[in-house]
Enzyme design. Structure first.
Site, PDB file in Angstrom:
ATOM      1  N   GLU A   1       0.492   0.334   9.534  1.00 42.05           N
ATOM      2  CA  GLU A   1      -0.793   0.842  10.030  1.00 42.05           C
ATOM      3  C   GLU A   1      -1.767   2.081  10.784  1.00 42.05           C
ATOM      4  O   GLU A   1      -2.670   1.413  11.009  1.00 42.05           O
ATOM      5  CB  GLU A   1      -1.723  -0.416  10.267  1.00 42.05           C
ATOM      6  CG  GLU A   1      -0.326  -1.946   9.735  1.00 42.05           C
ATOM      7  CD  GLU A   1      -1.638  -2.868   9.993  1.00 42.05           C
ATOM      8  OE1 GLU A   1      -2.519  -3.091  10.635  1.00 42.05           O
ATOM      9  OE2 GLU A   1      -0.493  -4.315   9.769  1.00 42.05           O
TER      10      GLU A   1
ATOM     11  N   ILE B   1       7.394  -2.383   2.302  1.00 41.97           N
ATOM     12  CA  ILE B   1       6.481  -3.291   2.043  1.00 41.97           C
ATOM     13  C   ILE B   1       6.991  -4.289   2.770  1.00 41.97           C
ATOM     14  O   ILE B   1       8.251  -5.131   2.974  1.00 41.97           O
ATOM     15  CB  ILE B   1       6.457  -3.973   0.767  1.00 41.97           C
ATOM     16  CG1 ILE B   1       5.713  -2.989   0.230  1.00 41.97           C
ATOM     17  CG2 ILE B   1       5.135  -4.719   0.229  1.00 41.97           C
ATOM     18  CD1 ILE B   1       4.759  -1.496   0.564  1.00 41.97           C
TER      19      ILE B   1
ATOM     20  N   PRO C   1       6.563   6.172  -1.752  1.00 40.62           N
ATOM     21  CA  PRO C   1       6.799   6.934  -1.313  1.00 40.62           C
ATOM     22  C   PRO C   1       6.878   8.024  -0.785  1.00 40.62           C
ATOM     23  O   PRO C   1       7.289   9.090   0.246  1.00 40.62           O
ATOM     24  CB  PRO C   1       8.439   6.866  -2.581  1.00 40.62           C
ATOM     25  CG  PRO C   1       8.339   5.666  -3.317  1.00 40.62           C
ATOM     26  CD  PRO C   1       6.945   5.573  -3.009  1.00 40.62           C
TER      27      PRO C   1
ATOM     28  N   LEU D   1       0.872  -1.422  -0.140  1.00 45.97           N
ATOM     29  CA  LEU D   1       0.119  -0.180  -0.107  1.00 45.97           C
ATOM     30  C   LEU D   1       0.790   1.202  -0.256  1.00 45.97           C
ATOM     31  O   LEU D   1       0.430   2.531  -0.885  1.00 45.97           O
ATOM     32  CB  LEU D   1      -0.727   0.722   1.048  1.00 45.97           C
ATOM     33  CG  LEU D   1      -1.631   1.392   1.451  1.00 45.97           C
ATOM     34  CD1 LEU D   1      -2.747   1.314  -0.162  1.00 45.97           C
ATOM     35  CD2 LEU D   1      -2.349   0.870   2.592  1.00 45.97           C
TER      36      LEU D   1
ATOM     37  N   ARG E   1      -5.969  -3.037  12.598  1.00 48.52           N
ATOM     38  CA  ARG E   1      -5.503  -2.246  12.837  1.00 48.52           C
ATOM     39  C   ARG E   1      -5.359  -3.052  15.486  1.00 48.52           C
ATOM     40  O   ARG E   1      -4.303  -2.671  15.164  1.00 48.52           O
ATOM     41  CB  ARG E   1      -5.958  -1.547  13.439  1.00 48.52           C
ATOM     42  CG  ARG E   1      -4.886  -0.287  11.852  1.00 48.52           C
ATOM     43  CD  ARG E   1      -5.674   0.594  11.790  1.00 48.52           C
ATOM     44  NE  ARG E   1      -5.065   1.672  11.624  1.00 48.52           N
ATOM     45  CZ  ARG E   1      -5.689   2.684  10.659  1.00 48.52           C
ATOM     46  NH1 ARG E   1      -7.159   2.786  10.802  1.00 48.52           N
ATOM     47  NH2 ARG E   1      -5.245   3.665   9.176  1.00 48.52           N
TER      48      ARG E   1
ATOM     49  N   GLY F   1       2.440   7.710   2.080  1.00 45.75           N
ATOM     50  CA  GLY F   1       2.600   7.020   3.789  1.00 45.75           C
ATOM     51  C   GLY F   1       1.345   6.652   4.040  1.00 45.75           C
ATOM     52  O   GLY F   1       0.225   6.301   3.497  1.00 45.75           O
TER      53      GLY F   1
END
Length: 382
Positions: A363, A158, A129, A126, A242, A132
């Site tokens: 995350e 990743i 650069p 996901l 999460r 985020g």
């Protein structure tokens, strides 16, 4: 021995208690003396071993539902024993979450038996650069080209990058600006134009990489869900996982408290046990309080999701924010109570100190969780 009284809480069922007992027995027999000298090799062995033992069955669901309490219990237990074991388990779930929740029958039949049995390693691609936490700003493209999509762009940070057999990847298909123009795909590393640009080293070694995709043609059947649904798919997966990040932090914190208790009950200072000092007792009290509060938030969020709530955005954000931030404090106190031994390379609390830091970032960083909680709270009155 870590406190297990939380297993009697009404958030959990007998099947969860049985799972926790089985995993504890397995972990004690298999995780206490792992060789981490080669991170890639260690992760591959851990995935295979967890699959053989049957615990990876919880990471995927052909029926489209995942038991979040089981995922949390497993991550908490594995993290308490070994951080890399927790990582290896977690990525099998995160990497295939989109398949479980939104995949076609063909996608589930092809990949879930492999990932759930430890015969294929999965990844969740996901982050980019320049985007985020700002997922809606992703710039990687997937151009519709007749019978295929053509991928161009980069992904970075990743997990399992470079060793994964299947990547769940998000790219811009352009149905609308921002979040509504992203789609989700399944990509294998053998596709022409796929490149591992860089392996990323971190303070707690895990397999991480920057990936580049140059004119990669993938079949239309690689699409997960519908075009333009990628952001919703990504958020739905993170909504589940999460809470499990928080559970991993809880596992690290429980281990830190165990180590601290052993230290203060076996170490003497000025002719008396270290635990006789009131300041030390204050640290122990703070650690125990933070751990129980974190556990309540985690299993509240997991129970709520398992009880049928379509989303637990607020509950999961609270669990992740509090548990990861407070686990950092618990571990820091354990290091302090160990004195010089706390910063000796290779000791348990030193390794925990390095392991916990990333959980406050990946995350959804702690700052992002605060924004989520505030927005969810304001929605109740606006």
């Amino acid at each position: 021995m870590a406190d297990k009284t939380f297993l009697t809480w009404p958030f959990l069922d007998d099947r969860h208690r049985a799972l926790a007992a089985d995993l504890e027995t397995w972990a004690e027999a298999n995780l206490d003396h792992l060789d981490h000298s080669d991170t890639d090799t260690a992760c591959k062995h851990l995935v295979a071993d967890l699959g053989h033992a049957g615990f990876l069955q919880h990471t995927g669901s052909p029926g489209g539902t995942l038991d979040v309490r089981s995922l949390c219990l497993i991550r908490e237990t594995l993290a308490r024993h070994d951080g890399l074991a927790d990582f290896s388990f977690a990525m099998q779930g995160l990497g295939t979450g989109a398949i479980s929740l939104f995949g076609t029958d063909a996608q589930k039949q092809e990949w879930l038996p492999l990932t759930r049995n430890g015969k294929a390693i999965s990844a969740f691609a996901l982050t980019e650069p320049q985007s985020g936490s700002d997922v809606a700003n992703s710039t990687m493209t997937a151009e519709d080209d007749g019978d295929a999509y053509v991928l161009n762009g980069e992904k970075t940070w990743i997990s399992n990058g470079g060793i994964a057999d299947i990547y769940t990847l998000f790219a811009r298909t352009g149905e609308a600006p921002g979040a509504k123009g992203l789609s989700a795909f399944l990509v294998t590393p053998d596709v022409s134009g796929f490149e591992v640009v860089e392996r990323l080293e971190t303070i707690a070694p895990h397999p991480l990489a920057t990936l580049r995709f140059t004119d990669c043609r993938i079949a239309k059947s690689s699409l997960i869900g519908t075009p333009g649904a990628g952001f919703r798919i990504a958020m739905s997966v993170l909504d589940i996982f999460r809470s499990t990040v928080a559970a991993a932090a809880l596992g690290f914190a429980r281990r830190a408290l165990d180590e601290a208790l052993h230290r203060v009950t076996t170490r003497n200072i000025q002719g008396a046990p270290l635990f006789d000092l009131q300041l030390v007792q204050g640290h122990i009290a703070d650690m125990a309080l933070d751990i129980d509060a974190a556990a309540l938030l985690i299993y509240r969020a997991a129970w709520t999701k398992d009880s049928g709530a379509p989303r637990v955005t607020r509950e999961a954000a609270m669990a992740k924010l509090f548990s990861t931030d407070q686990a950092q404090q618990v571990i820091d106190k354990a290091v302090q109570l160990h004195g010089g031994d706390g910063v000796r390379s290779g000791t348990t609390v030193e390794k925990l100190y390095r392991e916990i830091r990333a959980l406050r970032i990946y995350e959804g960083a702690s700052d992002v969780q605060k924004i989520i909680i505030a927005r969810q709270t304001l929605q109740q009155i606006l």
